[in-house]
Structure formats: C-alpha cells, structure tokens
Motif scaffolding. Structure first.
Motif, mmCIF file in Angstrom:
data_model
loop_
_atom_site.group_PDB
_atom_site.id
_atom_site.type_symbol
_atom_site.label_atom_id
_atom_site.label_comp_id
_atom_site.label_asym_id
_atom_site.label_seq_id
_atom_site.Cartn_x
_atom_site.Cartn_y
_atom_site.Cartn_z
ATOM 1 N N VAL A 1 52.888 -5.148 54.392
ATOM 2 C CA VAL A 1 52.929 -5.348 52.935
ATOM 3 C C VAL A 1 53.923 -4.373 52.296
ATOM 4 C CG1 VAL A 1 51.596 -5.152 50.786
ATOM 5 C CG2 VAL A 1 50.607 -6.315 52.768
ATOM 6 N N HIS B 1 52.555 -10.177 49.987
ATOM 7 C CA HIS B 1 51.493 -10.533 50.931
ATOM 8 C C HIS B 1 51.810 -11.843 51.646
ATOM 9 C CE1 HIS B 1 48.974 -7.281 49.466
ATOM 10 N NE2 HIS B 1 48.094 -7.582 50.403
ATOM 11 N N ASP C 1 49.624 -1.150 51.065
ATOM 12 C CA ASP C 1 48.843 -2.234 50.449
ATOM 13 C C ASP C 1 48.753 -2.022 48.931
ATOM 14 O OD1 ASP C 1 47.553 -4.655 50.708
ATOM 15 O OD2 ASP C 1 45.676 -3.839 51.479
ATOM 16 N N LYS D 1 50.929 -3.935 44.996
ATOM 17 C CA LYS D 1 50.369 -4.441 43.729
ATOM 18 C C LYS D 1 51.435 -4.502 42.634
ATOM 19 C CE LYS D 1 46.664 -4.059 46.178
ATOM 20 N NZ LYS D 1 46.651 -4.962 47.351
ATOM 21 N N ASP E 1 42.838 -3.186 51.613
ATOM 22 C CA ASP E 1 41.980 -3.340 50.438
ATOM 23 C C ASP E 1 40.925 -4.434 50.607
ATOM 24 O OD1 ASP E 1 43.274 -5.723 50.109
ATOM 25 O OD2 ASP E 1 44.194 -5.229 48.189
ATOM 26 N N HIS F 1 48.326 -4.417 58.574
ATOM 27 C CA HIS F 1 48.504 -5.219 57.363
ATOM 28 C C HIS F 1 49.333 -4.508 56.281
ATOM 29 C CE1 HIS F 1 47.498 -7.758 53.937
ATOM 30 N NE2 HIS F 1 47.092 -6.679 53.307
HETATM 31 ZN ZN ZN Z 1 46.547 -6.452 51.275
#
Ligand code: ZN
Ligand code: ZN
Length: 447
Positions: free
Chosen positions: A295, A271, A191, A195, A144, A291
C-alpha cells in the motif's frame, strides 16, 4: 512528553448522529493501547461478559506475547484454554480453520486472538461462525484490518473475503508492539499513508458520481494520518508513543469504515493496486509482500499519477471519442489474460455495472470537464509524493514497485486493471476514462 493520542474512546459505545445524515456507530466496545496494556485484558474480558476465553496463538505470536498474557490472566485468576497453532506463519485456509475447530474448547465463551493479520482473520471468522464474541491482542501494528467486519481467507488456494464481525475489544500493548519486526511496523505506517490517496479518491467520487461522503470522517482520518506523519521520525527507534500512535490510527481507520458503512475512508486506488499485485503474486506462487508495504508503494505511485494528471492540459473531446470507440470484446479478452482464474468476477462486475461502457464513461467525462477546477483543488491538498516516499524510506521501506518484484509490465497492467475488482470511482477510473492509464503508469515509474 506524553502525547494525548487519538482518544479512540470517544467513538465507542455511543451513537453519533452525524451531519452527513448517517448515525455512526461501531460494535467495538473497548480499546487499550499503552505500555502494559495486556494487564487490562482480565478487566476488559470481564466488562464484555467473558468468563473463560479460548486464547489462540501461532508459534510466532506465542513467542511475542504468550508469557506476558498468561501472567496477566493467571495473576487475575482468569480461567482459560490456550491453543497454539503449530505454524510460525499460518495460512488462513480450510485446514487451519479445521485445526482451530478441532481444538476449540466449547466451555469457552470468547475467542481471544493473539496476533495480527492472519490470526485476526482466522479468529474473526471462526468466532463469527460459532456466534461467539472475539477480541484481539495485537502483536504488530501492521495493518488496519483489526476491527474490519470481513475476514480474508484462502479457499481452494484462492483469496476470498467472507462477511464476519468486528472484535469487541482490541488490546495493543506497546511493550509487545514495539518489538515487532520493523517491516511489520513500516507496513502499518504504509497502510496509514494510503489514507491520503483514498480520501482524495472518495472526494473525487463525490464530485463526479455524487457518492455518499462524510466530511467529518474525512477530518477524523486526516487528523490520524497527520498524527502518524508527525510521529514517523520516532518510529525507527521504536519509541513507544510513536508505535502507539500508529496502532491507534490503524484501529481508528477500522472504526471509520464501520462508521461509513463501506471501506471508502480507508481504501482507494493505492489499495486496488496492492490487491492486484497480491493476486498476481498468488497466481505465480510467489511469496506475498506485507499488505501495508504494498500500500505504501501504491500510495507513492498514486500520488505521482495525481501530480502528473493535474499538471496536464486535458483534451476531453479526444477522450469522449475514445470512450465511444470502446471495444468491449477486446477488453474482456484482456481481463481474461490478466486475471486468469479470477476473470469471471471481473467480467460479471462489468456486466452488472457497465462502468467502462461509453454511456458511463461519457457521463463521467462530462462531469470531469465541468468540474475540473474543483477536482484540481481537491488534488492539490495531497502531500507531495516525494514527502511520502521520504517517510517510507526513513523506515527502510521500499517506495518503488520494482523493489518488491512488481516489474514495469505488472505495474502498467495494474494501473489499467486493478480498478476492475470493485466498482469504486477514483484516480484509476479517471485515467481509464481519459485514456491516459498507460502514460500515467509510465510517468509514475519515471519520476
Ligand atoms: Zn489496508
Ligand atoms: Zn458522517
């Protein structure tokens, strides 16, 4: 069936006086995410005042998008200069930055990056230093950072994040994106799944620290995550609408960070764990894991630890006694051992904030004891860890730290130390305050 998607246009080119007290705005001017979106590039360039783009590829992204983009530019009579970095997987370091500068055509008035993480960071930084705008044609919905305002680079073999600027436009052509390696697409989904836990951390920080919080941004992000979860079963077949949905959610996440003025809407404990593992791998000379793959693993672990923590009866008196007995010198020694060359930044942050000292921890424990029911109500809104693990597994993505080479020791260390990279209250600080980091780490690996 056509999805209406997340309709990102509604957030662009306007100021939004929000109920949170801030006026939200982003410098991002245009987003095109659809099949054939590269054909929009000439018009988008014109709309942002670009007469001649400098198109930056690496060998991989040239393969993925070069033919389509060139025919779109040439078909519309757009003059451009193209440069292909001579690597399949460039490292964003001094040498590669220099190569871009050596080959830059000063007649160009915009830098058009074709790629994802690394290419985007390189173009973001070089264009920022040259005070020229940049735009990105994404080749994979993998993370992101497309519209973030910082660039992650390598300096002296160390990872350093530099201030930069956001692109004026993001183009996500699903004909290109859907052909990306499934691991990169799964990384993008990971990713987004992260959230859930970062928004939970943010809500915890509002309760405990009185931190700024925007319920409207949280609602927007929740809608985006739910949308991706709903589309996830269609991702393995590379369904264009599902791929577009993932890309939209990734861009929206960057917009939400710009709106909040910090990374709270997109980055939390999951993260921090991922960053810690990344630094350890780098220090050990091991190949990096994508990444969003890290995550995703971090998200499952954080969900398990939230579940474990709120299923317990907490002994706040014992925790307060533990906080008073904090041995700062022993803690500093441990950080030096875990962070090696990077330890000074960690020690400096603690010296500036005293977030682990008896006073701060005591205050946090008092607030937690008083508001435990409210915190529990926030935590129960999280999806079950098993549900998130199943989504990742559906995409062939790993869900346990050991699957990517993070062993039990590194994982346990990360639960203790990962929060030291930033001063951000969340689950990892709660576990530290309660003196439960070790037990929670063990529970996360066992469940
Ligand atoms: Zn991220
Ligand atoms: Zn707001």
């Amino acid at each position: 069936m056509m999805e209406k998607g997340l309709q990102l246009e509604q957030y662009l080119n306007r100021q939004w006086a929000c109920s949170c007290g801030k006026t939200h705005a982003t410098h991002l001017k245009a987003v095109a995410i659809r099949p054939g979106a590269v054909n929009d590039v000439p018009e988008i360039l014109k709309s942002v005042g670009c007469a001649r783009p400098f198109v930056l590829y690496d060998e991989t992204t040239y393969q993925a998008a070069g033919a389509l983009l060139q025919s779109a530019l040439e078909g519309a009579g757009v003059a451009y200069t193209a440069y292909i970095l001579p690597y399949a997987e460039p490292v964003p370091d001094e040498k590669v930055l220099g190569q871009i500068l050596f080959n830059f055509d000063a007649a160009c008035d915009l830098l058009l990056a074709v790629g994802t993480g690394t290419l985007n960071d390189l173009a973001k930084y070089v264009s920022f230093k040259m005070s020229k705008p940049y735009a990105v044609v994404a080749t994979a919905p993998s993370m992101d950072g497309f519209v973030s305002s910082v660039a992650a680079l390598m300096e002296n073999h160390m990872k350093v994040t530099y201030p930069a600027h956001v692109p004026c436009a993001v183009i996500g052509d699903t004909d290109i994106l859907k052909a990306a390696p499934m691991e990169m697409i799964a990384s993008g989904v990971g990713d987004i799944l992260g959230k859930y836990t970062c928004l939970c951390d943010w809500a915890m920080a509002r309760e405990i620290e009185g931190e700024y919080y925007c319920p409207e941004l949280v609602a927007i992000m929740r809608q985006a995550i739910d949308y991706v979860v709903q589309l996830a079963p269609r991702v393995p077949a590379r369904d264009p609408e599902a791929i577009a949905g993932v890309m939209e959610a990734l861009v929206l996440s960057g917009i939400a960070m710009a709106f909040a003025g910090n990374s709270r809407p997109a980055s939390g404990s999951e993260h921090h764990l991922s960053h810690y593992w990344e630094l350890q791998f780098l220090a050990q000379g091991r190949k990096a894991v994508l990444h969003g793959i890290k995550v995703g693993i971090g998200t499952v672990a954080v969900l398990r630890m939230y579940e474990w923590l709120f299923a317990r009866k907490i002994d706040f008196e014992a925790a307060k006694a533990g906080a008073l007995a904090f041995d700062e010198e022993a803690w500093r020694e441990r950080m030096r051992a875990l962070y090696g060359e990077g330890a000074q930044a960690v020690l400096d942050l603690e010296a500036a904030t005293h977030k682990n000292g008896p006073e701060a921890v005591g205050a946090q424990l008092n607030a937690m004891a008083e508001k435990w029911d409210a915190l529990q109500e926030i935590a129960v809104q999280l999806p079950p860890s098993g549900e998130i693990a199943r989504i990742l597994q559906l995409l062939g993505a790993p869900v346990a730290p050991q699957q990517v080479g993070v062993d039990e020791q590194m994982f346990a260390d990360s639960v203790v130390a990962a929060k030291e990279l930033r001063n951000r209250f969340g689950l990892l600080q709660m576990l530290f305050d309660l003196n439960l980091s070790r037990q929670a780490a063990q529970a996360a690996l066992e469940s």
